[in-house]
Design a protein around this motif. Structure first.
Motif, PDB file in Angstrom:
ATOM      1  N   PHE A 148       0.844  -1.168  -0.008  1.00 26.52           N
ATOM      2  CA  PHE A 148       0.079  -0.060   0.075  1.00 26.52           C
ATOM      3  C   PHE A 148       0.823   1.218   0.041  1.00 26.52           C
ATOM      4  O   PHE A 148       0.802   2.117  -0.873  1.00 26.52           O
ATOM      5  N   LEU A 149       1.668   1.416   1.000  1.00 28.06           N
ATOM      6  CA  LEU A 149       2.575   2.776   1.097  1.00 28.06           C
ATOM      7  C   LEU A 149       3.620   2.527   0.067  1.00 28.06           C
ATOM      8  O   LEU A 149       4.050   3.440  -0.369  1.00 28.06           O
ATOM      9  N   LEU A 150       4.268   1.498  -0.198  1.00 25.44           N
ATOM     10  CA  LEU A 150       5.226   1.349  -1.240  1.00 25.44           C
ATOM     11  C   LEU A 150       4.838   1.740  -2.629  1.00 25.44           C
ATOM     12  O   LEU A 150       5.425   2.519  -3.449  1.00 25.44           O
ATOM     13  N   GLU A 151       3.490   1.484  -2.840  1.00 24.85           N
ATOM     14  CA  GLU A 151       3.056   1.912  -4.408  1.00 24.85           C
ATOM     15  C   GLU A 151       2.688   3.644  -4.101  1.00 24.85           C
ATOM     16  O   GLU A 151       3.171   4.127  -5.227  1.00 24.85           O
ATOM     17  N   GLN A 152       2.276   4.188  -3.082  1.00 23.60           N
ATOM     18  CA  GLN A 152       2.579   5.598  -2.957  1.00 23.60           C
ATOM     19  C   GLN A 152       3.939   6.167  -3.117  1.00 23.60           C
ATOM     20  O   GLN A 152       3.959   7.225  -3.961  1.00 23.60           O
ATOM     21  N   ALA A 153       4.957   5.663  -2.475  1.00 24.19           N
ATOM     22  CA  ALA A 153       6.110   5.735  -2.552  1.00 24.19           C
ATOM     23  C   ALA A 153       6.652   5.706  -4.184  1.00 24.19           C
ATOM     24  O   ALA A 153       7.536   6.639  -4.424  1.00 24.19           O
ATOM     25  N   LYS A 154       6.363   4.857  -4.848  1.00 28.76           N
ATOM     26  CA  LYS A 154       6.626   4.760  -6.312  1.00 28.76           C
ATOM     27  C   LYS A 154       6.224   5.858  -7.015  1.00 28.76           C
ATOM     28  O   LYS A 154       6.787   6.309  -7.991  1.00 28.76           O
ATOM     29  N   MET A 155       4.673   6.103  -6.651  1.00 27.68           N
ATOM     30  CA  MET A 155       4.333   7.339  -7.293  1.00 27.68           C
ATOM     31  C   MET A 155       5.233   8.568  -7.052  1.00 27.68           C
ATOM     32  O   MET A 155       5.323   9.360  -7.947  1.00 27.68           O
ATOM     33  N   SER A 156       5.575   8.735  -5.839  1.00 25.66           N
ATOM     34  CA  SER A 156       6.365  10.071  -5.479  1.00 25.66           C
ATOM     35  C   SER A 156       7.650  10.016  -6.189  1.00 25.66           C
ATOM     36  O   SER A 156       8.154  11.063  -6.680  1.00 25.66           O
ATOM     37  N   ALA A 157       8.127   8.890  -6.443  1.00 25.70           N
ATOM     38  CA  ALA A 157       9.456   8.859  -7.209  1.00 25.70           C
ATOM     39  C   ALA A 157       9.278   9.367  -8.685  1.00 25.70           C
ATOM     40  O   ALA A 157      10.010   9.966  -9.204  1.00 25.70           O
ATOM     41  N   TYR A 158       8.038   9.073  -9.339  1.00 30.67           N
ATOM     42  CA  TYR A 158       7.748   9.534 -10.644  1.00 30.67           C
ATOM     43  C   TYR A 158       7.573  10.885 -10.779  1.00 30.67           C
ATOM     44  O   TYR A 158       7.619  11.566 -11.683  1.00 30.67           O
ATOM     45  N   TYR A 159       6.760  11.383  -9.737  1.00 25.17           N
ATOM     46  CA  TYR A 159       6.783  12.839  -9.524  1.00 25.17           C
ATOM     47  C   TYR A 159       8.031  13.446  -9.627  1.00 25.17           C
ATOM     48  O   TYR A 159       8.186  14.515 -10.500  1.00 25.17           O
ATOM     49  N   ALA A 160       8.812  13.141  -8.721  1.00 24.79           N
ATOM     50  CA  ALA A 160      10.281  13.948  -9.022  1.00 24.79           C
ATOM     51  C   ALA A 160      11.045  13.476 -10.145  1.00 24.79           C
ATOM     52  O   ALA A 160      11.591  14.390 -10.788  1.00 24.79           O
ATOM     53  N   ALA A 161      11.006  12.167 -10.809  1.00 21.72           N
ATOM     54  CA  ALA A 161      11.942  12.102 -11.973  1.00 21.72           C
ATOM     55  C   ALA A 161      11.148  13.068 -13.035  1.00 21.72           C
ATOM     56  O   ALA A 161      12.128  13.390 -13.737  1.00 21.72           O
ATOM     57  N   LEU A 162       9.796  13.139 -13.192  1.00 18.53           N
ATOM     58  CA  LEU A 162       9.405  13.858 -14.181  1.00 18.53           C
ATOM     59  C   LEU A 162       9.569  15.159 -14.199  1.00 18.53           C
ATOM     60  O   LEU A 162       9.766  16.104 -15.019  1.00 18.53           O
ATOM     61  N   GLY A 163       9.877  15.965 -12.774  1.00 17.05           N
ATOM     62  CA  GLY A 163       9.928  17.130 -12.333  1.00 17.05           C
ATOM     63  C   GLY A 163      11.225  17.582 -12.860  1.00 17.05           C
ATOM     64  O   GLY A 163      11.548  18.414 -13.383  1.00 17.05           O
TER      65      GLY A 163
END
Length: 381
Positions: A148-163
């Motif tokens: 559950f939280l790991l998937e949220q962290a993965k999404m945060s990683a993509y926020y940062a990468a695309l940024g």
């Protein structure tokens, strides 16, 4: 020594292969095309600056915030800003998230592999414990649903990468506009070369991700992971956003029995290079949000061209979409030049054939795209 003559390509889009081989772009080199491309990339560069800042803010400061009500405020929450937000007098950051989710879902590259690695999970576990150590309910929920939280962290990683990716692209497009104003950019090939030079210059730029939790920095993606700008963000972005995208809600049925959405993920062709400008101008279609954002920052010379066309500003979003697609075919040209197995100006027959095989594969993906349409589109004055 007899040299075997190069056989003509039998591909339906062979004309575009020959264009690339002789140093031209996928878009015709005309004065109006140059004006449209540079003008729209100036506007896009300004918008990407705002998108990039917000994505980086969300990745770093909204990490594991499950209900991020103020994620679009970049940490500056005020009543007046809230009123503007409710009135929709703001940048449509939802489009940036649409692109981020497209990259996350379609995957590809070492970034996609890394977020599934044990190293990433270990880094996230440390951050999760630090962030939520006083929240037994969420930690208990995470034990029941360990991803559950790991998937949220993965999404945060993509926020940062695309940024981080858009930070580079924004600077590149704004510097292109500055060079055009200074008289240094005089043709579509000049535009392509500027973009290619920018991609090459930042190709090895590291993609990293850190979060600040109660004053302590937790590394989620370290530099040692070896993730770089070109292969881990630029190439997956082109695949996910230029080519595939998502079916637009309201334009096709997601009902499996209707068979309007492809069964295979690789068959999706809803990306920027395929989008019909008319649906793009419709409510509920994500790229419409981008067109709305760009209309605020169009330079005067491009605005003048639009105003003096057949319908004036009545179809402004459609015009912006067409100009944007023209610019993206210039970006695509730069990407193809950079990814080709050999320099496209090679005179070696074997290298020419290797390049041609590479280009024919890409041209096959353009058969249903709007490449021919944008080349034939001329604003009627």
């Amino acid at each position: 020594m007899v040299t075997t003559p190069i056989q003509p390509s039998q591909h339906p889009l062979a004309e575009y292969i020959y264009r690339l081989e002789r140093g031209d772009a996928l878009l015709k080199d005309t004065p109006d095309n140059l004006l449209e491309v540079v003008g729209i990339l100036k506007s896009y560069g300004v918008v990407l600056d705002k998108y990039s800042n917000n994505l980086n803010y969300i990745g770093k400061h909204q990490f594991l915030v499950l209900f991020p009500f103020f994620k679009y405020f970049n940490g500056d929450v005020s009543f007046s800003k809230l009123l503007k937000h409710w009135w929709h007098d703001r940048i449509n950051y939802e489009y940036a998230e649409y692109c981020m989710r497209g990259m996350l879902w379609h995957g590809g590259g070492k970034l996609d592999d890394y977020i599934d690695s044990q190293a990433f999970k270990a880094n996230c576990d440390r951050a999760i414990q630090a962030k939520l150590k006083n929240n037994p309910f969420i930690l208990g929920l995470n034990k029941i649903f360990p991803n559950f939280l790991l998937e949220q962290a993965k999404m945060s990683a993509y926020y940062a990468a695309l940024g981080q990716f858009w930070r580079v692209m924004s600077d590149m497009f704004l510097s292109l506009s500055d060079r055009y104003d200074a008289g240094e950019i005089n043709s579509i090939p000049d535009v392509v070369q500027h973009i290619l030079d920018g991609l090459v210059a930042d190709a090895s730029r590291p993609i990293t991700f850190e979060v600040d939790i109660k004053g302590e920095i937790y590394t989620i993606i370290p530099q040692e992971a070896g993730l770089t700008f070109l292969m881990e963000t630029a190439v997956p972005y082109v695949e996910a956003v230029f080519f595939r995208g998502f079916p637009f809600l309201g334009t096709v049925s997601y009902n499996a029995q209707a068979s309007q959405v492809p069964h295979e993920q690789g068959d999706f062709n809803y990306g920027a290079l395929y989008a019909d400008p008319l649906p793009v101008g419709s409510a509920g279609v994500p790229p419409t949000l981008l067109m709305h954002d760009m209309r605020h920052y169009i330079p005067e010379y491009l605005h003048h061209l639009y105003q003096n066309s057949l319908r004036g500003e009545d179809d402004l979003l459609v015009k912006i979409c067409i100009s944007f697609q023209k610019s993206m075919y210039c970006v695509t040209t730069a990407a193809l030049r950079g990814l080709a197995p050999h320099g496209l100006d090679t005179q070696n027959p074997e290298e020419i054939m290797a390049n041609r095989q590479f280009l024919e594969g890409w041209m096959s993906r353009f058969l249903s795209a709007r490449m021919v349409d944008v080349n034939n589109d001329v604003l009627k004055l």
